[in-house]
Scaffold this motif. Sequence first.
Motif, short mmCIF file in Angstrom:
data_model
loop_
_atom_site.label_atom_id
_atom_site.label_comp_id
_atom_site.label_asym_id
_atom_site.label_seq_id
_atom_site.Cartn_x
_atom_site.Cartn_y
_atom_site.Cartn_z
N HIS A 57 0.75 -0.98 -0.17
CA HIS A 57 -0.19 0.13 -0.06
C HIS A 57 1.13 1.15 -0.08
CE1 HIS A 57 -2.97 -2.99 1.55
NE2 HIS A 57 -3.23 -2.85 0.61
N CYS A 58 2.23 0.98 -0.06
CA CYS A 58 3.26 2.11 0.01
C CYS A 58 2.89 2.83 -1.44
CB CYS A 58 4.75 1.76 0.30
SG CYS A 58 5.51 3.29 0.47
N LYS A 59 2.98 4.38 -1.12
CA LYS A 59 3.33 5.57 -2.39
C LYS A 59 4.95 4.91 -3.36
CE LYS A 59 -0.67 7.58 -1.95
NZ LYS A 59 -1.83 6.38 -1.34
N ILE A 60 5.56 4.49 -2.26
CA ILE A 60 6.86 4.85 -2.58
C ILE A 60 7.27 2.98 -2.95
CG2 ILE A 60 9.72 4.80 -2.10
CD1 ILE A 60 8.55 6.96 0.21
N HIS A 61 7.11 3.14 -4.43
CA HIS A 61 7.97 1.02 -4.60
C HIS A 61 9.64 1.29 -4.90
CE1 HIS A 61 3.59 -0.21 -4.45
NE2 HIS A 61 3.38 0.79 -6.06
N CYS A 62 10.01 0.75 -3.48
CA CYS A 62 11.17 1.09 -3.25
C CYS A 62 12.24 -0.39 -3.79
CB CYS A 62 11.89 1.18 -2.16
SG CYS A 62 11.32 0.19 -0.57
N TYR A 63 11.31 -1.35 -4.62
CA TYR A 63 11.94 -2.81 -4.94
C TYR A 63 12.03 -2.96 -5.97
CZ TYR A 63 11.84 -5.50 -0.69
OH TYR A 63 12.08 -6.22 0.83
N SER A 64 13.27 -2.83 -6.95
CA SER A 64 13.27 -3.04 -8.33
C SER A 64 12.43 -3.86 -8.91
CB SER A 64 14.60 -3.42 -9.17
OG SER A 64 15.00 -4.84 -8.97
N GLN A 65 11.71 -3.91 -10.29
CA GLN A 65 10.80 -5.21 -10.87
C GLN A 65 11.04 -6.40 -10.62
OE1 GLN A 65 10.17 -3.83 -14.68
NE2 GLN A 65 8.03 -2.99 -14.12
N ASP A 66 12.37 -6.84 -10.56
CA ASP A 66 13.24 -8.13 -10.44
C ASP A 66 13.10 -8.28 -9.41
OD1 ASP A 66 14.02 -10.65 -11.29
OD2 ASP A 66 16.17 -10.02 -10.41
N MET A 67 13.30 -7.16 -8.64
CA MET A 67 13.49 -8.13 -6.63
C MET A 67 11.88 -8.08 -6.19
SD MET A 67 16.38 -9.00 -5.88
CE MET A 67 18.12 -8.59 -5.20
N ARG A 68 10.94 -7.51 -6.78
CA ARG A 68 9.61 -7.20 -6.32
C ARG A 68 9.19 -8.58 -7.15
NH1 ARG A 68 6.40 -2.30 -8.78
NH2 ARG A 68 8.47 -1.31 -7.99
N ALA A 69 9.51 -9.23 -8.08
CA ALA A 69 8.72 -10.42 -8.50
C ALA A 69 9.51 -11.11 -7.80
CB ALA A 69 9.00 -10.77 -9.76
N ARG A 70 10.25 -11.39 -7.25
CA ARG A 70 11.29 -12.72 -6.62
C ARG A 70 10.58 -12.73 -4.85
NH1 ARG A 70 17.66 -12.16 -7.30
NH2 ARG A 70 17.40 -13.62 -5.60
N MET A 75 6.87 -14.70 -0.80
CA MET A 75 5.63 -14.51 -0.06
C MET A 75 4.10 -15.49 -0.07
SD MET A 75 5.36 -9.80 0.55
CE MET A 75 6.25 -9.58 1.77
N ARG A 76 4.21 -15.27 -1.66
CA ARG A 76 2.54 -16.42 -2.10
C ARG A 76 3.77 -18.00 -1.36
NH1 ARG A 76 3.47 -14.53 -7.68
NH2 ARG A 76 1.94 -12.24 -7.22
N TYR A 77 4.21 -18.10 -1.31
CA TYR A 77 4.67 -19.86 -0.80
C TYR A 77 4.72 -19.37 0.34
CZ TYR A 77 7.45 -23.67 0.11
OH TYR A 77 7.58 -24.90 0.96
N SER A 89 4.27 -15.05 14.08
CA SER A 89 5.29 -13.62 12.28
C SER A 89 4.00 -13.30 11.05
CB SER A 89 6.63 -14.56 11.81
OG SER A 89 7.10 -14.51 13.08
N ILE A 90 2.48 -13.94 11.45
CA ILE A 90 1.69 -14.23 10.51
C ILE A 90 1.49 -12.57 10.79
CG2 ILE A 90 -0.12 -15.13 12.17
CD1 ILE A 90 0.81 -15.52 7.81
N ILE A 91 1.45 -12.46 11.70
CA ILE A 91 0.61 -10.76 11.96
C ILE A 91 1.44 -10.14 11.42
CG2 ILE A 91 0.46 -9.30 14.16
CD1 ILE A 91 -0.17 -11.73 15.82
N SER A 92 3.03 -9.45 11.43
CA SER A 92 3.71 -8.76 10.49
C SER A 92 3.01 -9.18 8.91
CB SER A 92 5.45 -9.50 10.81
OG SER A 92 5.70 -8.22 9.78
N TRP A 93 3.60 -10.56 8.59
CA TRP A 93 2.98 -10.96 7.01
C TRP A 93 1.70 -10.49 6.37
CZ3 TRP A 93 -0.18 -13.94 4.61
CH2 TRP A 93 -0.07 -14.24 3.61
N LEU A 94 0.98 -9.93 7.40
CA LEU A 94 -0.57 -9.88 6.89
C LEU A 94 -1.01 -8.13 6.90
CD1 LEU A 94 -3.09 -12.00 9.37
CD2 LEU A 94 -2.31 -12.38 7.23
N ARG A 95 0.64 -7.72 7.19
CA ARG A 95 0.08 -5.94 6.75
C ARG A 95 0.90 -6.09 5.57
NH1 ARG A 95 4.12 -3.11 9.53
NH2 ARG A 95 3.28 -1.61 8.76
N HIS A 96 0.93 -6.97 5.09
CA HIS A 96 1.64 -7.07 3.32
C HIS A 96 1.09 -7.25 2.69
CE1 HIS A 96 5.94 -5.69 4.05
NE2 HIS A 96 5.61 -6.72 4.77
N ILE A 97 0.04 -8.75 2.62
CA ILE A 97 -1.61 -8.54 2.27
C ILE A 97 -1.92 -7.49 1.37
CG2 ILE A 97 -0.77 -10.91 1.68
CD1 ILE A 97 -3.31 -11.07 3.57
#
Length: 97
Positions: A57-70, A75-77, A89-97
């Motif tokens: 949800h961040c407006k600043i996407h600081c990951y390169s496209q390649d690293m974002r895909a990786r 995260m999917r797995y 740790s799942i609580i922290s992860w849930l913030r990313h979805i």
Amino acid sequence: MIADEKRTIKEMISLYCRKHNHSCSPELCRECKELLEYAYRRLDKCPHGDDKPSCRHCKIHCYSQDMRARIRAVMRYAGPRMLLRHPLSIISWLRHI
């Protein structure tokens, strides 16, 4: 907090690496270690600091496209598996979805 996010991303990358790189070793393969170091650098340089929103949800996407895909593949797995292996740790992860 950034420290919590670093711990969570390390756990997720470790789960992914063990399955996808066929490593019984607790150490990460070269590619996963590179991804972890990259994620740490991005977290360290986050302009929002400890008040950062979820990366998705961040407006600043600081990951390169390649690293974002990786990192998305990781995260999917690892995301669903974190519930069983690292339930707190799942609580922290849930913030990313």
